[in-house]
Design a protein around this motif. Sequence first.
Motif, PDB file in Angstrom:
ATOM      1  N   GLU A   1      -4.143   5.174  16.558  1.00 36.52           N
ATOM      2  CA  GLU A   1      -5.343   5.680  15.880  1.00 36.52           C
ATOM      3  C   GLU A   1      -5.607   7.135  16.235  1.00 36.52           C
ATOM      4  O   GLU A   1      -5.979   7.940  15.366  1.00 36.52           O
ATOM      5  CB  GLU A   1      -6.540   4.811  16.247  1.00 36.52           C
ATOM      6  CG  GLU A   1      -6.433   3.385  15.709  1.00 36.52           C
ATOM      7  CD  GLU A   1      -7.518   2.470  16.212  1.00 36.52           C
ATOM      8  OE1 GLU A   1      -7.759   1.434  15.566  1.00 36.52           O
ATOM      9  OE2 GLU A   1      -8.137   2.783  17.267  1.00 36.52           O
TER      10      GLU A   1
ATOM     11  N   SER B   1      -3.086   9.427  14.479  1.00 37.64           N
ATOM     12  CA  SER B   1      -3.277   9.483  13.023  1.00 37.64           C
ATOM     13  C   SER B   1      -4.352  10.477  12.611  1.00 37.64           C
ATOM     14  O   SER B   1      -4.416  10.875  11.439  1.00 37.64           O
ATOM     15  CB  SER B   1      -3.627   8.103  12.482  1.00 37.64           C
ATOM     16  OG  SER B   1      -4.955   7.747  12.823  1.00 37.64           O
ATOM     17  N   ARG B   2      -5.191  10.923  13.538  1.00 35.56           N
ATOM     18  CA  ARG B   2      -6.309  11.806  13.184  1.00 35.56           C
ATOM     19  C   ARG B   2      -5.890  13.250  12.957  1.00 35.56           C
ATOM     20  O   ARG B   2      -6.657  14.041  12.406  1.00 35.56           O
ATOM     21  CB  ARG B   2      -7.378  11.747  14.280  1.00 35.56           C
ATOM     22  CG  ARG B   2      -8.027  10.377  14.436  1.00 35.56           C
ATOM     23  CD  ARG B   2      -9.174  10.379  15.415  1.00 35.56           C
ATOM     24  NE  ARG B   2      -9.572   9.032  15.768  1.00 35.56           N
ATOM     25  CZ  ARG B   2      -9.477   8.499  16.990  1.00 35.56           C
ATOM     26  NH1 ARG B   2      -9.017   9.243  17.983  1.00 35.56           N
ATOM     27  NH2 ARG B   2      -9.851   7.261  17.210  1.00 35.56           N
TER      28      ARG B   2
ATOM     29  N   SER C   1      -3.129   9.857   4.651  1.00 33.39           N
ATOM     30  CA  SER C   1      -4.453   9.780   5.262  1.00 33.39           C
ATOM     31  C   SER C   1      -4.357   9.105   6.629  1.00 33.39           C
ATOM     32  O   SER C   1      -3.441   8.310   6.886  1.00 33.39           O
ATOM     33  CB  SER C   1      -5.401   8.986   4.369  1.00 33.39           C
ATOM     34  OG  SER C   1      -5.091   7.600   4.411  1.00 33.39           O
ATOM     35  N   PRO C   2      -5.303   9.398   7.533  1.00 33.97           N
ATOM     36  CA  PRO C   2      -5.300   8.705   8.832  1.00 33.97           C
ATOM     37  C   PRO C   2      -5.334   7.192   8.692  1.00 33.97           C
ATOM     38  O   PRO C   2      -4.613   6.478   9.395  1.00 33.97           O
ATOM     39  CB  PRO C   2      -6.564   9.240   9.513  1.00 33.97           C
ATOM     40  CG  PRO C   2      -6.783  10.591   8.901  1.00 33.97           C
ATOM     41  CD  PRO C   2      -6.344  10.441   7.470  1.00 33.97           C
ATOM     42  N   GLN C   3      -6.162   6.692   7.774  1.00 28.11           N
ATOM     43  CA  GLN C   3      -6.284   5.240   7.606  1.00 28.11           C
ATOM     44  C   GLN C   3      -4.972   4.626   7.138  1.00 28.11           C
ATOM     45  O   GLN C   3      -4.554   3.569   7.625  1.00 28.11           O
ATOM     46  CB  GLN C   3      -7.400   4.925   6.603  1.00 28.11           C
ATOM     47  CG  GLN C   3      -8.783   5.359   7.050  1.00 28.11           C
ATOM     48  CD  GLN C   3      -9.066   6.831   6.774  1.00 28.11           C
ATOM     49  OE1 GLN C   3      -8.232   7.566   6.229  1.00 28.11           O
ATOM     50  NE2 GLN C   3     -10.246   7.271   7.174  1.00 28.11           N
ATOM     51  N   ALA C   4      -4.301   5.286   6.178  1.00 26.43           N
ATOM     52  CA  ALA C   4      -3.037   4.764   5.670  1.00 26.43           C
ATOM     53  C   ALA C   4      -1.960   4.801   6.745  1.00 26.43           C
ATOM     54  O   ALA C   4      -1.134   3.881   6.839  1.00 26.43           O
ATOM     55  CB  ALA C   4      -2.590   5.567   4.449  1.00 26.43           C
TER      56      ALA C   4
ATOM     57  N   VAL D   1      -2.350   4.583  10.041  1.00 31.16           N
ATOM     58  CA  VAL D   1      -2.591   3.482  10.983  1.00 31.16           C
ATOM     59  C   VAL D   1      -2.153   2.163  10.359  1.00 31.16           C
ATOM     60  O   VAL D   1      -1.450   1.359  10.990  1.00 31.16           O
ATOM     61  CB  VAL D   1      -4.082   3.415  11.376  1.00 31.16           C
ATOM     62  CG1 VAL D   1      -4.373   2.136  12.175  1.00 31.16           C
ATOM     63  CG2 VAL D   1      -4.475   4.635  12.195  1.00 31.16           C
ATOM     64  N   ALA D   2      -2.544   1.930   9.113  1.00 36.68           N
ATOM     65  CA  ALA D   2      -2.250   0.651   8.457  1.00 36.68           C
ATOM     66  C   ALA D   2      -0.751   0.420   8.334  1.00 36.68           C
ATOM     67  O   ALA D   2      -0.265  -0.691   8.584  1.00 36.68           O
ATOM     68  CB  ALA D   2      -2.914   0.603   7.082  1.00 36.68           C
TER      69      ALA D   2
ATOM     70  N   ARG E   1       0.313  12.546  12.667  1.00 36.89           N
ATOM     71  CA  ARG E   1       0.875  11.801  11.531  1.00 36.89           C
ATOM     72  C   ARG E   1       2.339  12.178  11.312  1.00 36.89           C
ATOM     73  O   ARG E   1       3.154  11.341  10.918  1.00 36.89           O
ATOM     74  CB  ARG E   1       0.044  12.062  10.271  1.00 36.89           C
ATOM     75  CG  ARG E   1      -1.363  11.481  10.361  1.00 36.89           C
ATOM     76  CD  ARG E   1      -2.065  11.441   9.024  1.00 36.89           C
ATOM     77  NE  ARG E   1      -2.376  12.767   8.500  1.00 36.89           N
ATOM     78  CZ  ARG E   1      -3.428  13.495   8.843  1.00 36.89           C
ATOM     79  NH1 ARG E   1      -4.281  13.030   9.752  1.00 36.89           N
ATOM     80  NH2 ARG E   1      -3.644  14.674   8.283  1.00 36.89           N
TER      81      ARG E   1
ATOM     82  N   GLN F   1       0.810  -1.221   0.000  1.00 38.72           N
ATOM     83  CA  GLN F   1       0.000   0.000   0.000  1.00 38.72           C
ATOM     84  C   GLN F   1       0.844   1.272   0.000  1.00 38.72           C
ATOM     85  O   GLN F   1       0.308   2.366  -0.228  1.00 38.72           O
ATOM     86  CB  GLN F   1      -0.949  -0.001   1.200  1.00 38.72           C
ATOM     87  CG  GLN F   1      -2.089  -0.999   1.098  1.00 38.72           C
ATOM     88  CD  GLN F   1      -1.742  -2.380   1.643  1.00 38.72           C
ATOM     89  OE1 GLN F   1      -0.559  -2.726   1.809  1.00 38.72           O
ATOM     90  NE2 GLN F   1      -2.749  -3.171   1.955  1.00 38.72           N
TER      91      GLN F   1
END
Length: 292
Positions: free
Chosen positions: A159, A162-163, A183-186, A188-189, A168, A42
């Motif tokens: 989490e 990351s927001r 992005s926050p999701q990326a 965290v992942a 970040r 990713q």
Amino acid sequence: MSAQISFPVESLAGPRTVTLAYERRGAGEPLLLLHGIGHHWQAWEPVLDVLAVERDVVAVDLPGFGASPALLAPLAYDLETVVPVLGAFCAALGIERPHVAGNSLGGLLALRLGREKLVRSVTALSPAGFWSQAERRYAFTTLRAMRGAALAMPVPLIERLSRSAAGRTALTSTIYARPGRRSPQATVAETLALRGATGFHQTLAAGRTVLFADDVPAVPVTVAWGTRDRLLLRRQGVRAKHTLPDARLVRLPGCGHVPMNDDPALVARVILDGSAGTTGSGGSAGRSGGAG
């Protein structure tokens, strides 16, 4: 959702089954994408759809990273093992001599694939292996610290951090020049991918003696380096050019160690130009120029 494929690889103790996770998109000439240590496929997401317009793109999780399981003993995480594993992976997918682009560890693997004539062209973004011993120790110390921090932080804290752009930055500024764009999701992942990387320590140990010192003849090579790379300093790009005199050396202004997120349009153009067979000494692509 990414797919998985299993295939046999020879070892000193007989065949072993290797399973790799991968994402495949697009159509055209095949292009294999290789991420860096502790990351996952990713990492290429910011450029994947752009590349897929012109290429049959396969982004793979290296053994022991992302969703790819650890290698079975006696398979090791050294170049002599992983390069043939990647060759067998391409064969299992029915891909013959793809173009390849790699970042960091992936860049080193891409160059080795080129040296073995297993690929049509190589684009290496901040590839490992052109360091001095002091630079290697610095990079390995930094990577261990990143891994230790990821392991130490509870998932709810990751989490929460990351927001915000500041959070970040705290999590990823070592590898991104513009971490707030992630992005926050990326975020965290990829932090969880670093935590769960079963091949991390073995890969790092295998890299202690790695030094890329040979040319890659008869294969078009592009080496690109971010001007704000904090992990593998950009002067290593000059060493790469001395080792690979026919390579195209490209500067990525304002980009960090993992440049795909910092300037997706520029990085995609560099990869597409490199996989179109663009060569030349010290050429440029897009807003890039000779590294220094």
